[in-house]
Motif scaffolding. Structure first.
Motif, PDB file in Angstrom:
ATOM      1  N   LEU A 153       0.832  -1.196   0.000  1.00 30.74           N
ATOM      2  CA  LEU A 153       0.000   0.000   0.000  1.00 30.74           C
ATOM      3  C   LEU A 153       0.866   1.245   0.000  1.00 30.74           C
ATOM      4  CD1 LEU A 153      -2.657  -1.062   2.642  1.00 30.74           C
ATOM      5  CD2 LEU A 153      -2.808  -1.195   0.168  1.00 30.74           C
ATOM      6  N   ALA A 154       0.446   2.224  -0.801  1.00 25.86           N
ATOM      7  CA  ALA A 154       1.159   3.498  -0.811  1.00 25.86           C
ATOM      8  C   ALA A 154       0.881   4.216   0.496  1.00 25.86           C
ATOM      9  CB  ALA A 154       0.703   4.343  -1.998  1.00 25.86           C
ATOM     10  N   GLY A 155       1.862   4.859   1.001  1.00 26.70           N
ATOM     11  CA  GLY A 155       1.697   5.633   2.221  1.00 26.70           C
ATOM     12  C   GLY A 155       2.828   5.410   3.180  1.00 26.70           C
ATOM     13  N   CYS A 156       2.852   6.200   4.217  1.00 29.18           N
ATOM     14  CA  CYS A 156       3.914   6.139   5.206  1.00 29.18           C
ATOM     15  C   CYS A 156       3.774   4.920   6.095  1.00 29.18           C
ATOM     16  CB  CYS A 156       3.865   7.369   6.111  1.00 29.18           C
ATOM     17  SG  CYS A 156       4.878   8.711   5.561  1.00 29.18           S
ATOM     18  N   SER A 160     -17.956   1.019  -1.843  1.00 31.74           N
ATOM     19  CA  SER A 160     -17.968   1.571  -3.198  1.00 31.74           C
ATOM     20  C   SER A 160     -17.024   2.754  -3.290  1.00 31.74           C
ATOM     21  CB  SER A 160     -19.382   2.047  -3.568  1.00 31.74           C
ATOM     22  OG  SER A 160     -20.297   0.991  -3.536  1.00 31.74           O
ATOM     23  N   GLN A 161     -16.600   3.020  -4.500  1.00 34.13           N
ATOM     24  CA  GLN A 161     -15.743   4.171  -4.764  1.00 34.13           C
ATOM     25  C   GLN A 161     -16.576   5.440  -4.698  1.00 34.13           C
ATOM     26  OE1 GLN A 161     -12.693   3.719  -7.861  1.00 34.13           O
ATOM     27  NE2 GLN A 161     -13.777   5.343  -8.929  1.00 34.13           N
ATOM     28  N   GLY A 162     -16.038   6.445  -3.981  1.00 33.68           N
ATOM     29  CA  GLY A 162     -16.726   7.718  -3.852  1.00 33.68           C
ATOM     30  C   GLY A 162     -16.074   8.785  -4.704  1.00 33.68           C
ATOM     31  N   LYS A 163     -16.059   9.995  -4.198  1.00 38.65           N
ATOM     32  CA  LYS A 163     -15.550  11.165  -4.903  1.00 38.65           C
ATOM     33  C   LYS A 163     -14.019  11.118  -5.027  1.00 38.65           C
ATOM     34  CE  LYS A 163     -15.618  16.184  -4.589  1.00 38.65           C
ATOM     35  NZ  LYS A 163     -16.084  17.341  -3.853  1.00 38.65           N
ATOM     36  N   LEU A 164     -13.498  11.587  -6.167  1.00 36.78           N
ATOM     37  CA  LEU A 164     -12.052  11.675  -6.383  1.00 36.78           C
ATOM     38  C   LEU A 164     -11.469  12.693  -5.402  1.00 36.78           C
ATOM     39  CD1 LEU A 164      -9.532  10.886  -8.054  1.00 36.78           C
ATOM     40  CD2 LEU A 164     -10.132  12.732  -9.630  1.00 36.78           C
ATOM     41  N   LYS A 165     -10.516  12.247  -4.584  1.00 34.02           N
ATOM     42  CA  LYS A 165      -9.886  13.112  -3.587  1.00 34.02           C
ATOM     43  C   LYS A 165      -8.622  13.763  -4.124  1.00 34.02           C
ATOM     44  CE  LYS A 165      -9.343  11.285   0.459  1.00 34.02           C
ATOM     45  NZ  LYS A 165      -9.107  10.393   1.595  1.00 34.02           N
ATOM     46  N   VAL A 166      -7.800  12.974  -4.821  1.00 34.91           N
ATOM     47  CA  VAL A 166      -6.506  13.482  -5.275  1.00 34.91           C
ATOM     48  C   VAL A 166      -5.981  12.614  -6.410  1.00 34.91           C
ATOM     49  CG1 VAL A 166      -5.065  12.133  -3.661  1.00 34.91           C
ATOM     50  CG2 VAL A 166      -4.276  14.369  -4.435  1.00 34.91           C
ATOM     51  N   VAL A 167      -5.218  13.233  -7.277  1.00 36.60           N
ATOM     52  CA  VAL A 167      -4.417  12.520  -8.274  1.00 36.60           C
ATOM     53  C   VAL A 167      -2.969  12.835  -7.918  1.00 36.60           C
ATOM     54  CG1 VAL A 167      -3.780  12.335 -10.703  1.00 36.60           C
ATOM     55  CG2 VAL A 167      -6.177  12.648 -10.074  1.00 36.60           C
ATOM     56  N   ALA A 168      -2.198  11.799  -7.623  1.00 31.61           N
ATOM     57  CA  ALA A 168      -0.795  11.965  -7.234  1.00 31.61           C
ATOM     58  C   ALA A 168       0.104  11.483  -8.366  1.00 31.61           C
ATOM     59  CB  ALA A 168      -0.507  11.177  -5.964  1.00 31.61           C
ATOM     60  N   VAL A 169       1.166  12.236  -8.643  1.00 24.98           N
ATOM     61  CA  VAL A 169       2.092  11.918  -9.725  1.00 24.98           C
ATOM     62  C   VAL A 169       3.507  11.815  -9.152  1.00 24.98           C
ATOM     63  CG1 VAL A 169       3.041  12.685 -11.948  1.00 24.98           C
ATOM     64  CG2 VAL A 169       0.648  13.178 -11.369  1.00 24.98           C
ATOM     65  N   MET A 170       4.212  10.778  -9.591  1.00 29.70           N
ATOM     66  CA  MET A 170       5.609  10.551  -9.200  1.00 29.70           C
ATOM     67  C   MET A 170       6.386  10.298 -10.483  1.00 29.70           C
ATOM     68  SD  MET A 170       6.853   7.540  -6.653  1.00 29.70           S
ATOM     69  CE  MET A 170       8.532   6.960  -6.642  1.00 29.70           C
ATOM     70  N   ILE A 171       7.383  11.148 -10.776  1.00 28.80           N
ATOM     71  CA  ILE A 171       8.123  11.050 -12.031  1.00 28.80           C
ATOM     72  C   ILE A 171       9.623  11.028 -11.752  1.00 28.80           C
ATOM     73  CG2 ILE A 171       8.009  13.548 -12.398  1.00 28.80           C
ATOM     74  CD1 ILE A 171       7.923  12.883 -15.444  1.00 28.80           C
ATOM     75  N   LYS A 172      10.322  10.140 -12.466  1.00 27.47           N
ATOM     76  CA  LYS A 172      11.771  10.009 -12.287  1.00 27.47           C
ATOM     77  C   LYS A 172      12.505  10.992 -13.186  1.00 27.47           C
ATOM     78  CE  LYS A 172      15.540   7.777 -10.902  1.00 27.47           C
ATOM     79  NZ  LYS A 172      15.795   6.899  -9.795  1.00 27.47           N
ATOM     80  N   ASP A 173      13.362  11.799 -12.553  1.00 36.38           N
ATOM     81  CA  ASP A 173      14.283  12.692 -13.257  1.00 36.38           C
ATOM     82  C   ASP A 173      15.425  12.933 -12.284  1.00 36.38           C
ATOM     83  OD1 ASP A 173      15.728  14.854 -14.354  1.00 36.38           O
ATOM     84  OD2 ASP A 173      13.940  15.613 -15.375  1.00 36.38           O
ATOM     85  N   ALA A 174      16.454  12.091 -12.368  1.00 41.59           N
ATOM     86  CA  ALA A 174      17.532  12.083 -11.382  1.00 41.59           C
ATOM     87  C   ALA A 174      18.258  13.418 -11.284  1.00 41.59           C
ATOM     88  CB  ALA A 174      18.515  10.958 -11.695  1.00 41.59           C
ATOM     89  N   ALA A 175      18.437  14.114 -12.400  1.00 36.39           N
ATOM     90  CA  ALA A 175      19.148  15.386 -12.381  1.00 36.39           C
ATOM     91  C   ALA A 175      18.293  16.489 -11.757  1.00 36.39           C
ATOM     92  CB  ALA A 175      19.560  15.785 -13.791  1.00 36.39           C
ATOM     93  N   PHE A 201       7.545  14.746  -7.096  1.00 36.23           N
ATOM     94  CA  PHE A 201       6.208  14.427  -6.594  1.00 36.23           C
ATOM     95  C   PHE A 201       5.299  15.648  -6.723  1.00 36.23           C
ATOM     96  CE2 PHE A 201       9.253  11.847  -4.286  1.00 36.23           C
ATOM     97  CZ  PHE A 201       8.679  10.582  -4.272  1.00 36.23           C
ATOM     98  N   GLN A 202       4.051  15.380  -7.131  1.00 34.71           N
ATOM     99  CA  GLN A 202       3.037  16.427  -7.146  1.00 34.71           C
ATOM    100  C   GLN A 202       1.692  15.741  -6.949  1.00 34.71           C
ATOM    101  OE1 GLN A 202       1.711  19.333  -6.300  1.00 34.71           O
ATOM    102  NE2 GLN A 202       3.402  20.277  -7.427  1.00 34.71           N
ATOM    103  N   ALA A 203       0.746  16.457  -6.389  1.00 31.15           N
ATOM    104  CA  ALA A 203      -0.607  15.944  -6.191  1.00 31.15           C
ATOM    105  C   ALA A 203      -1.596  17.045  -6.522  1.00 31.15           C
ATOM    106  CB  ALA A 203      -0.788  15.471  -4.751  1.00 31.15           C
ATOM    107  N   PHE A 204      -2.755  16.639  -6.978  1.00 29.55           N
ATOM    108  CA  PHE A 204      -3.775  17.568  -7.446  1.00 29.55           C
ATOM    109  C   PHE A 204      -5.086  17.282  -6.738  1.00 29.55           C
ATOM    110  CE2 PHE A 204      -0.529  16.779 -10.540  1.00 29.55           C
ATOM    111  CZ  PHE A 204      -0.162  18.050 -10.954  1.00 29.55           C
ATOM    112  N   THR A 243       9.166  16.706  -0.373  1.00 30.53           N
ATOM    113  CA  THR A 243       9.885  16.089   0.747  1.00 30.53           C
ATOM    114  C   THR A 243       8.972  15.261   1.637  1.00 30.53           C
ATOM    115  OG1 THR A 243       9.731  18.115   2.067  1.00 30.53           O
ATOM    116  CG2 THR A 243      11.725  17.813   0.766  1.00 30.53           C
ATOM    117  N   ALA A 244       7.746  15.707   1.879  1.00 31.01           N
ATOM    118  CA  ALA A 244       6.827  14.908   2.700  1.00 31.01           C
ATOM    119  C   ALA A 244       6.470  13.611   1.983  1.00 31.01           C
ATOM    120  CB  ALA A 244       5.573  15.707   3.035  1.00 31.01           C
ATOM    121  N   CYS A 245       6.244  13.687   0.677  1.00 29.74           N
ATOM    122  CA  CYS A 245       5.957  12.477  -0.101  1.00 29.74           C
ATOM    123  C   CYS A 245       7.143  11.514  -0.025  1.00 29.74           C
ATOM    124  CB  CYS A 245       5.695  12.821  -1.564  1.00 29.74           C
ATOM    125  SG  CYS A 245       4.311  13.925  -1.849  1.00 29.74           S
ATOM    126  N   PHE A 246       8.323  12.058  -0.247  1.00 29.68           N
ATOM    127  CA  PHE A 246       9.523  11.219  -0.283  1.00 29.68           C
ATOM    128  C   PHE A 246       9.800  10.547   1.054  1.00 29.68           C
ATOM    129  CE2 PHE A 246      14.256  10.740  -0.176  1.00 29.68           C
ATOM    130  CZ  PHE A 246      14.319   9.704  -1.095  1.00 29.68           C
TER     131      PHE A 246
END
Length: 160
Positions: free
Chosen positions: A6-9, A96-111, A121-124, A139-142
């Motif tokens: 599961l995603a999360g801390c 059941s699935q309810g309302k969309l809370k967030v869309v989270a994006v994680m993208i690799k770009d080492a530089a 990391f970004q979330a919408f 940083t909180a996501c990471f």
């Protein structure tokens, strides 16, 4: 066998070191991500940490992320997107699935994102591409991804 984590801390991430803030404001919701490889869906119930991650989530991986899941190493451009929905408990012990809370994006770009293991990391909020939730450079996501350094900081494993 697919290992679903599961995603999360986890509790240990709460004492993670502080990292330098990075600019993740240019990370956008990728167009057409719901047609990518759907890795898995999970239900994070009350008691899941962090508490804001409670809900039904669907994890999508672009082709570069799928290759990384198979190889155990992710190249620049690998991207994961998580749709997280509220859940609704219904009659007859159903959820059941309810309302969309967030869309989270994680993208690799080492530089571009060296302070967060090479990942941006970004979330919408509500899935609205104009309402960005990440204000600390990711940083909180990471901090929740640190325990997964053995998998290039990716919580999700395997591409089967």
């Amino acid at each position: 066998m697919k290992i679903l984590i599961l995603a999360g801390c986890i509790a240990g991430c709460l004492t993670a070191p502080v990292f330098a803030a990075q600019d993740t404001s240019d990370i956008a919701v990728p167009e057409g991500y719901r047609s990518w490889f759907h890795h898995h869906s999970t239900l994070n119930m009350q008691g899941h940490e962090p508490e804001g991650n409670v809900g039904i989530q669907h994890v999508y991986a672009n082709p570069a992320a799928v290759a990384g899941l198979k190889a155990g190493k992710f190249e620049d451009g690998a991207t994961f997107v998580v749709d997280r929905f509220a859940y609704v408990e219904g009659l007859n012990s159903s959820i059941s699935q309810g309302k969309l809370k967030v869309v989270a994006v994680m993208i690799k770009d080492a530089a571009k994102y060296p302070g967060t293991g090479g990942w941006g990391f970004q979330a919408f909020k509500g899935g609205d591409p104009n309402v960005k939730a990440v204000k600390d450079g990711g940083t909180a996501c990471f901090s929740c991804h640190i325990p997964y350094q053995d998998n290039d900081f990716v919580i999700t494993r395997n591409a089967d």
